[in-house]
Design a protein around this motif. Structure first.
Motif, short mmCIF file in Angstrom:
data_model
loop_
_atom_site.label_atom_id
_atom_site.label_comp_id
_atom_site.label_asym_id
_atom_site.label_seq_id
_atom_site.Cartn_x
_atom_site.Cartn_y
_atom_site.Cartn_z
N GLU A 41 0.88 -1.09 0.13
CA GLU A 41 -0.08 -0.01 -0.11
C GLU A 41 0.74 1.24 0.10
O GLU A 41 1.86 1.38 0.78
N THR A 100 2.28 4.94 0.88
CA THR A 100 2.52 5.64 2.35
C THR A 100 1.19 6.81 2.39
O THR A 100 1.50 6.94 3.70
N VAL A 101 0.63 6.93 1.56
CA VAL A 101 -0.38 7.65 1.74
C VAL A 101 -1.56 7.17 1.83
O VAL A 101 -1.88 6.12 1.15
N GLU A 102 -2.50 7.33 2.98
CA GLU A 102 -3.84 6.43 3.20
C GLU A 102 -4.98 6.93 2.01
O GLU A 102 -4.96 8.05 1.77
N ILE A 103 -5.35 5.95 1.44
CA ILE A 103 -6.37 5.94 0.54
C ILE A 103 -7.65 5.10 1.24
O ILE A 103 -7.70 4.26 1.16
N ASP A 104 -8.88 6.09 0.86
CA ASP A 104 -9.88 5.48 1.11
C ASP A 104 -10.90 5.05 -0.23
O ASP A 104 -11.43 6.13 -0.89
N TRP A 105 -10.39 3.99 -0.73
CA TRP A 105 -11.05 3.56 -2.28
C TRP A 105 -12.53 3.59 -2.47
O TRP A 105 -13.08 3.95 -3.39
#
Lengths: 479, 103
Positions: free
Chosen positions: A64, A66-71
């Motif tokens: 994943e 390193t930036v959080e993603i809410d798909w």
């Protein structure tokens, strides 16, 4: 007291220590040399599939980012209007125009105040490098013969792109010829010329221009291609001669199709470069005449007069630095006063008398094998007024494009066409320039050492790690 | 621009080799209580520069995709290096033997 020769077996004397140190550094040296020579084999032993990227050792791949993603809740952008620099969807479009106006005002003020880094020549260079992105001169990559006619896109990100001195409210760039030459050489390196020379157009050098180009008492030159009419103004003019490099690294595979991408890519880079140079000169307030690589005149002739190289046996320019591995010398005519660069003597034409390697290796037999250069003009492909060797272009083309493998052997095998890593090449060139008696031996050694031979075809560019390939194919040691 | 690149380690290695070699020669000569004469110095310096040139040509030729040139550089420059080194060694050794015989 006499020194005892007996050694204490448990001690390590200075001499022993130095012996061991010598052995140690010798071992390290040997190991280093072995590594340098054999690292490819070691690499093969440890090799990973070529499709895998080689990352620096401190970088690891992760599943994943390193930036959080809410798909689940990811918003889909409709188009570029949502992106950072496109304010079409701003609440008040006037905000955008206010920024534009401020940008124009501040850019103008910086140019007028000659602020370092934001002066007229800096703006001209920035605009030149923007050519092809913020504006262009038409569908053809080549610049118009009579110079850049780019029009800035009024809604473009940088509203002052392609401004001229008049647009800024300043007079054109002023500098001594020496300063102008230095400035052009700097800009040339940034824009894509590996070297540059300058020739003043006089009654002699005008003869290197195509015969269809005429001079008239006009303020600015013009072209009427439909009438085959190309006119330069009757004023002091200089030829800016820019060396457009090609990749020796790719050129090595000269009897395979891959040479063509080295060759043709250099031509397309030449056209992009020609536009940039034209825009740069226009941005300084001066005229520029150019077009594509064949629009102005004899590239070899101008190259010789500008001191970019010497006339070689194959009828092509040989540079002391790049050998024959120059795709072209792009000619741009300008009224910017320039300090001329003189022709050079590095012993190259003299060396060609002895060498003949290009002629021997030419698969079509197109290159003259006469020992001494001769006054041509009697037969086809020979020009009056030049004491040189002449290439039979028809023979060359028949081989190159007549169903046989592609070719540029004459360029690849030339002893001056070398990578620039080994210091020995400079010593050889020093000898060629100062002791021509050794030329015959140098030619023999060139053969014995295997220079100019086709490389291992089991390791073509397709077999290498992509990250080992020089960017644009241009050789890291020679560009 | 990086002030120190990976090449730095190579330069340090070469520096160690040169320094180590020089100290070794000085130490040997001191132990033997010998001084080198002018032509030995010239040959030794020539040896040193030819060795440097050979090493550079060897490694750089591989970078230039010219393996044959790399290996032949060892032959064409290595043989003169060996010859010069042998001449220096024999000359010093001859003198040393004379001194030894006299003492």
């Amino acid at each position: 007291m006499a020194k005892s020769n007996k050694k204490d077996p448990s001690s390590v004397g200075r001499r022993d220590f130095m012996k061991k140190l010598g052995l140690g550094v010798g071992a390290v040296g040997f190991g280093a040399a072995a590594y340098a020579s054999g690292f490819k084999n070691l690499d093969k032993m440890m090799e990973t599939p070529l499709a895998e990227r080689k990352l620096p050792f401190w970088v690891k791949e992760v599943d994943e980012p390193t930036v959080e993603i809410d798909w689940e809740n990811m918003e889909i952008f409709h188009g570029p209007e949502n992106t950072l620099f496109n304010p079409a969807s701003w609440e008040n479009p006037q905000d955008y125009m206010d920024i534009y106006d401020r940008n124009i005002a501040s850019t103008k003020k910086n140019v007028q105040d000659n602020v370092p880094g934001l002066s007229l020549k800096d703006r001209a260079l920035a605009d030149a490098n923007c050519w092809g992105w913020g504006g262009r001169s038409g569908a053809d990559l080549a610049s118009p013969w009579a110079g850049a006619d780019v029009k800035a896109n009024p809604m473009w990100e940088h509203p002052t792109m392609f401004y001229t001195p008049e647009d800024y409210g300043v007079s054109k760039h002023e500098g001594t010829p020496e300063e102008n030459s230095k400035m052009l050489r700097t800009a040339g390196r940034i824009m894509g010329a590996s070297d540059m020379g300058f020739v003043k157009l006089d009654e002699k050098t005008k003869k290197l221009l195509w015969g269809k180009i005429t001079f008239e008492d006009v303020e600015k030159g013009y072209a009427e291609p439909e009438k085959n009419k190309y006119v330069l103004p009757n004023k002091e003019l200089w030829a800016v001669c820019s060396v457009i490099p090609q990749s020796l690294w790719m050129q090595q595979y000269s009897e395979r199709m891959s040479w063509a991408s080295s060759n043709t890519m250099s031509y397309s880079r030449a056209n992009i470069y020609g536009n940039r140079l034209s825009v740069f000169l226009r941005g300084l307030g001066y005229q520029a005449y150019g077009g594509d690589t064949e629009s102005m005149g004899r590239s070899v002739g101008f190259g010789v007069m500008a001191g970019l190289g010497e006339y070689g046996r194959a009828g092509i320019l040989i540079s002391p630095k790049y050998g024959t591995d120059i795709r072209t010398v792009l000619i741009t005519i300008t009224d910017l006063p320039l300090a001329v660069t003189k022709p050079i003597d590095a012993g190259i034409t003299k060396f060609c008398e002895t060498c003949k390697k290009c002629g021997e290796m030419c698969p079509s037999g197109a290159i003259s094998m006469e020992e001494k250069p001769f006054w041509g003009g009697g037969e086809a492909y020979q020009a009056k007024g030049i004491k040189g060797w002449y290439m039979d272009a028809k023979k060359c083309y028949s081989f190159m494009l007549g169903g046989e493998p592609d070719c540029s052997r004459c360029q690849t095998v030339c002893p001056f066409t070398k990578f620039d890593d080994a210091v020995i090449h400079d010593l050889i060139k020093l000898s060629i320039g100062s002791a021509p008696l050794l030329n015959s031996a140098i030619r023999k050694m060139d053969d014995i050492f295997g220079y100019g031979e086709e490389p291992d075809l089991n390791e073509t560019p397709w077999d290498l790690d992509p990250m080992d390939i020089p960017l644009y194919g241009l050789d890291k040691s020679r560009s | 621009m990086k002030l120190i690149t990976w090449n730095w380690f190579w330069y340090v290695l070469v520096g160690f080799l040169m320094g180590g070699g020089a100290v070794m020669i000085w130490h040997i000569l001191k132990n033997m209580k010998l001084k080198m004469v002018w032509f030995e110095w010239i040959l030794l310096i020539l040896c040193f520069f030819t060795f440097m040139l050979m090493s550079q040509t060897f490694i750089a030729s591989f970078q230039e995709y010219e393996p044959r040139a790399a290996w032949l550089s060892l032959v064409f420059m290595g043989i003169p290096i060996l010859l010069m080194a042998v001449v220096v060694y024999r000359s010093i050794n001859k003198r040393y033997s004379k001194i030894k015989a006299l003492s």
